[in-house]
Structure formats: C-alpha cells, structure tokens
Design a protein around this motif. Structure first.
Motif, PDB file in Angstrom:
ATOM      1  N   LEU A   1       0.805  -1.218   0.000  1.00 44.38           N
ATOM      2  CA  LEU A   1       0.000   0.000   0.000  1.00 44.38           C
ATOM      3  C   LEU A   1       0.842   1.276   0.000  1.00 44.38           C
ATOM      4  O   LEU A   1       0.491   2.244  -0.664  1.00 44.38           O
ATOM      5  N   ASN A   2       1.946   1.294   0.724  1.00 40.28           N
ATOM      6  CA  ASN A   2       2.742   2.520   0.811  1.00 40.28           C
ATOM      7  C   ASN A   2       3.784   2.645  -0.293  1.00 40.28           C
ATOM      8  O   ASN A   2       4.079   3.757  -0.734  1.00 40.28           O
ATOM      9  N   ALA A   3       4.363   1.546  -0.731  1.00 40.85           N
ATOM     10  CA  ALA A   3       5.416   1.605  -1.753  1.00 40.85           C
ATOM     11  C   ALA A   3       4.886   1.223  -3.137  1.00 40.85           C
ATOM     12  O   ALA A   3       4.978   1.997  -4.089  1.00 40.85           O
ATOM     13  N   MET A   4       4.299   0.033  -3.247  1.00 40.30           N
ATOM     14  CA  MET A   4       3.766  -0.383  -4.537  1.00 40.30           C
ATOM     15  C   MET A   4       2.599   0.506  -4.961  1.00 40.30           C
ATOM     16  O   MET A   4       2.414   0.789  -6.148  1.00 40.30           O
ATOM     17  N   GLY A   5       1.818   0.960  -3.985  1.00 39.45           N
ATOM     18  CA  GLY A   5       0.736   1.886  -4.292  1.00 39.45           C
ATOM     19  C   GLY A   5       1.257   3.187  -4.871  1.00 39.45           C
ATOM     20  O   GLY A   5       0.658   3.764  -5.786  1.00 39.45           O
ATOM     21  N   THR A   6       2.390   3.664  -4.353  1.00 38.32           N
ATOM     22  CA  THR A   6       3.009   4.880  -4.895  1.00 38.32           C
ATOM     23  C   THR A   6       3.433   4.676  -6.343  1.00 38.32           C
ATOM     24  O   THR A   6       3.266   5.561  -7.192  1.00 38.32           O
ATOM     25  N   GLN A   7       3.970   3.515  -6.631  1.00 34.99           N
ATOM     26  CA  GLN A   7       4.370   3.208  -8.008  1.00 34.99           C
ATOM     27  C   GLN A   7       3.172   3.258  -8.952  1.00 34.99           C
ATOM     28  O   GLN A   7       3.252   3.799 -10.057  1.00 34.99           O
ATOM     29  N   ARG A   8       2.044   2.722  -8.509  1.00 34.46           N
ATOM     30  CA  ARG A   8       0.839   2.735  -9.333  1.00 34.46           C
ATOM     31  C   ARG A   8       0.301   4.154  -9.519  1.00 34.46           C
ATOM     32  O   ARG A   8      -0.202   4.509 -10.585  1.00 34.46           O
ATOM     33  N   LEU A   9       0.408   4.956  -8.480  1.00 33.70           N
ATOM     34  CA  LEU A   9      -0.059   6.337  -8.591  1.00 33.70           C
ATOM     35  C   LEU A   9       0.807   7.135  -9.562  1.00 33.70           C
ATOM     36  O   LEU A   9       0.320   8.037 -10.248  1.00 33.70           O
ATOM     37  N   LEU A  10       2.087   6.819  -9.620  1.00 32.30           N
ATOM     38  CA  LEU A  10       2.950   7.455 -10.615  1.00 32.30           C
ATOM     39  C   LEU A  10       2.504   7.082 -12.027  1.00 32.30           C
ATOM     40  O   LEU A  10       2.511   7.918 -12.938  1.00 32.30           O
ATOM     41  N   GLU A  11       2.108   5.827 -12.203  1.00 33.34           N
ATOM     42  CA  GLU A  11       1.601   5.402 -13.509  1.00 33.34           C
ATOM     43  C   GLU A  11       0.324   6.155 -13.860  1.00 33.34           C
ATOM     44  O   GLU A  11       0.114   6.555 -15.014  1.00 33.34           O
ATOM     45  N   LEU A  12      -0.531   6.334 -12.859  1.00 34.58           N
ATOM     46  CA  LEU A  12      -1.751   7.111 -13.087  1.00 34.58           C
ATOM     47  C   LEU A  12      -1.410   8.550 -13.459  1.00 34.58           C
ATOM     48  O   LEU A  12      -1.999   9.127 -14.381  1.00 34.58           O
ATOM     49  N   ALA A  13      -0.449   9.135 -12.744  1.00 37.19           N
ATOM     50  CA  ALA A  13      -0.084  10.536 -12.984  1.00 37.19           C
ATOM     51  C   ALA A  13       0.422  10.740 -14.412  1.00 37.19           C
ATOM     52  O   ALA A  13       0.168  11.781 -15.031  1.00 37.19           O
ATOM     53  N   ARG A  14       1.135   9.759 -14.944  1.00 40.99           N
ATOM     54  CA  ARG A  14       1.654   9.889 -16.308  1.00 40.99           C
ATOM     55  C   ARG A  14       0.530   9.930 -17.340  1.00 40.99           C
ATOM     56  O   ARG A  14       0.722  10.422 -18.454  1.00 40.99           O
ATOM     57  N   GLN A  15      -0.627   9.412 -16.983  1.00 40.79           N
ATOM     58  CA  GLN A  15      -1.752   9.403 -17.916  1.00 40.79           C
ATOM     59  C   GLN A  15      -2.625  10.649 -17.796  1.00 40.79           C
ATOM     60  O   GLN A  15      -3.559  10.821 -18.573  1.00 40.79           O
ATOM     61  N   MET A  16      -2.328  11.503 -16.824  1.00 41.89           N
ATOM     62  CA  MET A  16      -3.095  12.742 -16.654  1.00 41.89           C
ATOM     63  C   MET A  16      -2.491  13.803 -17.567  1.00 41.89           C
ATOM     64  O   MET A  16      -1.406  14.323 -17.307  1.00 41.89           O
ATOM     65  N   GLN A  17      -3.189  14.116 -18.637  1.00 42.15           N
ATOM     66  CA  GLN A  17      -2.624  14.912 -19.719  1.00 42.15           C
ATOM     67  C   GLN A  17      -2.257  16.330 -19.306  1.00 42.15           C
ATOM     68  O   GLN A  17      -1.326  16.923 -19.856  1.00 42.15           O
ATOM     69  N   ASN A  18      -2.992  16.901 -18.362  1.00 42.99           N
ATOM     70  CA  ASN A  18      -2.745  18.293 -17.976  1.00 42.99           C
ATOM     71  C   ASN A  18      -1.984  18.426 -16.657  1.00 42.99           C
ATOM     72  O   ASN A  18      -1.908  19.520 -16.099  1.00 42.99           O
ATOM     73  N   LEU A  19      -1.433  17.335 -16.179  1.00 41.36           N
ATOM     74  CA  LEU A  19      -0.812  17.357 -14.853  1.00 41.36           C
ATOM     75  C   LEU A  19       0.405  18.281 -14.823  1.00 41.36           C
ATOM     76  O   LEU A  19       1.309  18.169 -15.652  1.00 41.36           O
ATOM     77  N   GLU A  20       0.409  19.180 -13.855  1.00 40.48           N
ATOM     78  CA  GLU A  20       1.516  20.117 -13.676  1.00 40.48           C
ATOM     79  C   GLU A  20       2.341  19.808 -12.427  1.00 40.48           C
ATOM     80  O   GLU A  20       3.504  20.187 -12.345  1.00 40.48           O
TER      81      GLU A  20
END
Length: 464
Positions: free
Chosen positions: A76-95
């Motif tokens: 939840l704390n480490a692998m979950g962070t990795q997944r959230l990074l993957e999600l962030a890369r798909q957010m087209q307008n993320l600043e």
C-alpha cells in the motif's frame, strides 16, 4: 486524494487555488495496492480525472507499524506509490504531483536534510520477493529486512521516496515530510482532531488517568506539527511546484524541532496541567503521568500504577457482574507506548531550507491564508487547545460538564488518600507486631511528637 484544476495556474499567488474534489478513492484505488491487478479501472470517471486536473495530492497512506504487516505496508505505501505514478503519467494536464512522506522516513540518521537518501533495500526486488514468498516466511525475515528502522511504516516510506526519484521521469514532483501530526492550530477550529493516532490517544489516556508512566527523554525534542500547518505547506508546495516548476525535485521537511523546539518534558507538564484544569468525564484516576528514561523504573511504575489498579478494577467489575475491560485497555496502551518509545527517547535535526524558501515566495495575503510559519506557534496554548479538542471532538464531551468532572476528580483524590492511609497503617501495624525495632521506632516517634507538643504548649503559655 485531492485534485486541483488549471484555474489556479493563472494566478501568481496561492489565493487562486480552487478546491474541487476530495477523493478517498477507497474502491477505485484498491487495485493500486497490488501489481497483479490492472491500473485503476476508472472507466468514464477515470477519463474525466485524467483530462481535468493539474495538481495531484495523493495524501492517502496506511499507517502499518507492526512487523507482522510488512507485506501490506509494502503493497500500500510503496507499490501503491508506483501505481499512482503510472496514473499521474496518464493525466494529460498534470503540472504537479505532491507526495506525502514522513519526516521519520530516514530516522536511522540523526541529521536529515531535504534530499532523497539511499533506500534500505532495492524496492523492485522487495516487490518481487513478496509476490512469491509465503506470509510466514515474510514475517520471519521482516526483522532482518527492517534492520535499524523502527517499523514498517517508516521503512516503506523510505522506499517510496527513492522509488519516486527513480521513476518520476518527466513528472513535476515535490515531497512533503511532516513529523508527528497533531491537532489543528487554527483551521478548521483550534484543537480539531478526528483520530486517536499519534499523540492524541496518549493524551486521552493521560487525561483519563490510565497512563501513569512513559519512557521518554525529558530533554528530547517532541517534533509535532499541527495538521493545518502540514496541509498549508502541502498546498503551497503544490502551487510553487506547478507555477515555478523547479528544475530539481524539492523535498520539504515539515517539522518544528529546528525552528521552534518543544520537548517531551514540557509536553508532560502542559498536558497534565490542562487536564487537571479541564478534566475528562468519568476519569479512571486523577491525571498524573511521569516521564522516565530508565527501563527498570518504568517497569516498576507499570506494575504499580498500571497493572495493579487495572487488576483490582477488573476484579471489582467481575464481583459486580460486569465484564472486565481495564487490563485489555492497559495492554493495548502498552503496545502503543512501545511503538512510541523509539521517537520519544531521541531527537533529530531536520533542515528546513526549502520550507523557508517557499515561505519567502508567498505574498502577505498568502502568508496569512496558508500560514505554516511555526515560529508563531506558542506550545502551551497549542497543547491546551489540543487537549480540549480531544475532549470535544474525539470523546464528544460537553464543556459544560467540566464542573461535574472536577467533582469526580476530587472524589478520586479522596479515595486515593483514604486507600494509601489505610494501606500504610496496615503495613505499619504488621511491622510493629513482628519487629521489636519497629516498635522502638514507633514509640520514639510518638514520644518525640509528644515532647514537641508539650514544648509548644509551654512556650505559648509563657508568651501570654
């Protein structure tokens, strides 16, 4: 999780922030905890998120401290962070992507700068390890994996920081490291708190008179940060990261020890004095906790002031046909105190250069609205608000009940005096009955008191 939209990026101050959507994502983010499940199957809702938001605050974390829960903490704390990074890369307008870590992620070091340190182990190797190892084997090797780290939470947070550094790619990321998060300073109300985690449960146990002894160093820094200060710093860091886009990933140590230090000895005094003036309802005993760094002294007081009264109380409950519960409470309290011991017996030095830099970029209005200047924090007032907040928001007690609570404390005090006096007389009578020396001492003391009273009476007669 929190998201903000692009309207804030048009402003040169944080005042342009427009809070849009508080998302816990309990169900939606659950796939992020394991590698075997697909990434966040959001459907249309997920598409809307990926297209609409610019600043991502993944503030949900799991506070697993027990070594027996190493797999869950890692997932939840480490692998979950990795997944959230993957999600962030798909957010087209993320600043900006703002990661919440902890100031104790690198607690094996005494001096902690605002940098990413080498991890205790290679994260990806650990991910592979927990995929195929049996749970019993993981529990057996967990102490060796943790090494000098006190618990799985700080360990996995250290892994998460390193993982972000390695896999951030082109993402614009900042890391916030709050220390022990306490009740609010100002917002939404002074002393607001909704969880028994951290020091909150300890304060309540002390106020109820259940907690009587704590292993702590009186001169060690109790690095506590109000929750609204941590939030304000996080929002400010999100604004700065999105608008100014620093070249390097910035880490913010959200701490008070190096700026406005507060010590465990002071905390004891403020908490006990507050609860004596504003007692909790139906206290078990009068508030009177003591700090000691000596293990044997602590064990003595645990036996005398924790276990013995709990056993007597549970015996009384059984005799009156009710279910005993005090020993269970005491055992749970001791487990919590063992987890706290690592942090209450030593101090750390955190640098705060980035936090000071961020403060210098705020205008006058933003410094008031998003105040994270802990130099203005008065600890005695804050701890009083914290204790009253625990009474009001955690225990749901009405302040109008304070007079009755004070009366209850006076009753407990009288019971304690009567019990101690009776016990002393019984013990002394046993000694007098069995020991000639004890009888001689007793007769000597009585004779001395009689002579003193006679002298005092004679002196008074001569004056008149």
């Amino acid at each position: 999780m929190l998201f903000f939209n692009s309207s804030m990026l048009k402003n040169k101050s944080i005042s342009g922030f427009r809070y849009l959507w508080p998302l816990h994502f309990i169900e939606a983010c659950r796939p992020a905890a394991t590698r075997s499940l697909p990434l966040l199957a959001f459907s249309l809702f997920g598409v809307w998120i990926m297209l609409s938001f610019d600043i991502f605050f993944p503030v949900k974390c799991i506070l697993f401290l027990s070594p027996a829960l190493f797999r869950h903490a890692l997932q939840l704390n480490a692998m979950g962070t990795q997944r959230l990074l993957e999600l962030a890369r798909q957010m087209q307008n993320l600043e900006a992507f703002i990661h919440i870590s902890t100031a104790y992620a690198n607690c094996v070091r005494k001096c902690i700068d605002e940098v990413i340190y080498p991890p205790p182990a290679e994260p990806k190797k650990l991910f592979d390890l927990v995929e195929w190892l049996d749970e019993s084997i993981i529990q057996d090797i967990t102490p060796k994996l943790l090494g000098d780290w006190p618990n799985t939470y700080t360990y996995t947070k250290a892994l998460s920081e390193y993982l972000i550094q390695q896999e951030k790619g082109n993402l614009n990321i900042a890391i916030i490291r709050p220390s022990i998060v306490g009740a609010s300073w100002h917002e939404p109300f002074p002393g607001w708190i909704d969880s028994f985690n951290g020091t909150s449960g300890i304060f309540v146990a002390a106020g109820k008179g259940i907690l009587r002894t704590v292993i702590a160093n009186n001169e060690a820094v109790a690095d506590m940060i109000p929750v609204d200060v941590a939030i304000n710093l996080t929002l400010a860091a999100g604004w700065y990261t999105a608008v100014h886009r620093p070249k390097n990933m910035l880490v913010y140590n959200c701490t008070t020890g190096g700026i406005n230090p507060f010590f465990w000895g002071e905390m004891e005094q403020y908490v006990i004095s507050t609860f004596k003036r504003n007692p909790l309802e139906q206290a078990f005993r009068t508030p009177n906790a003591h700090l000691t760094s000596n293990y044997l002294i602590n064990q003595y007081w645990i036996t005398v002031s924790h276990k013995a009264p709990a056993i007597l109380y549970d015996l009384y409950m059984r005799l009156t046909g009710r279910k005993p519960r005090m020993m269970k409470i005491i055992n749970r309290l001791h487990k919590s105190m063992m987890l706290l011991q690592y942090f209450s017996t030593q101090s750390w030095d955190w640098s705060s250069d980035n936090m000071n830099m961020l403060m210098s970029h705020l205008n006058t209005e933003d410094k008031k609205l998003y105040n994270f200047d802990v130099r203005q924090l008065h600890w005695s007032e804050y701890i009083e608000s914290y204790c009253l907040g625990a009474k009001k928001y955690l225990l749901n007690e009405d302040m109008a009940g304070i007079p009755a609570a004070k009366q209850h404390l006076r009753k407990l005090r009288n019971i304690r005096y009567a019990f101690n006096t009776t016990l002393l007389v019984i013990i002394w009578r046993i000694f007098i009955a069995r020991s000639q020396m004890a009888r001689n001492i007793w007769y000597f003391v009585v004779s001395l008191c009689y002579k003193f009273l006679s002298y005092f009476r004679a002196s008074s007669t001569l004056r008149h």
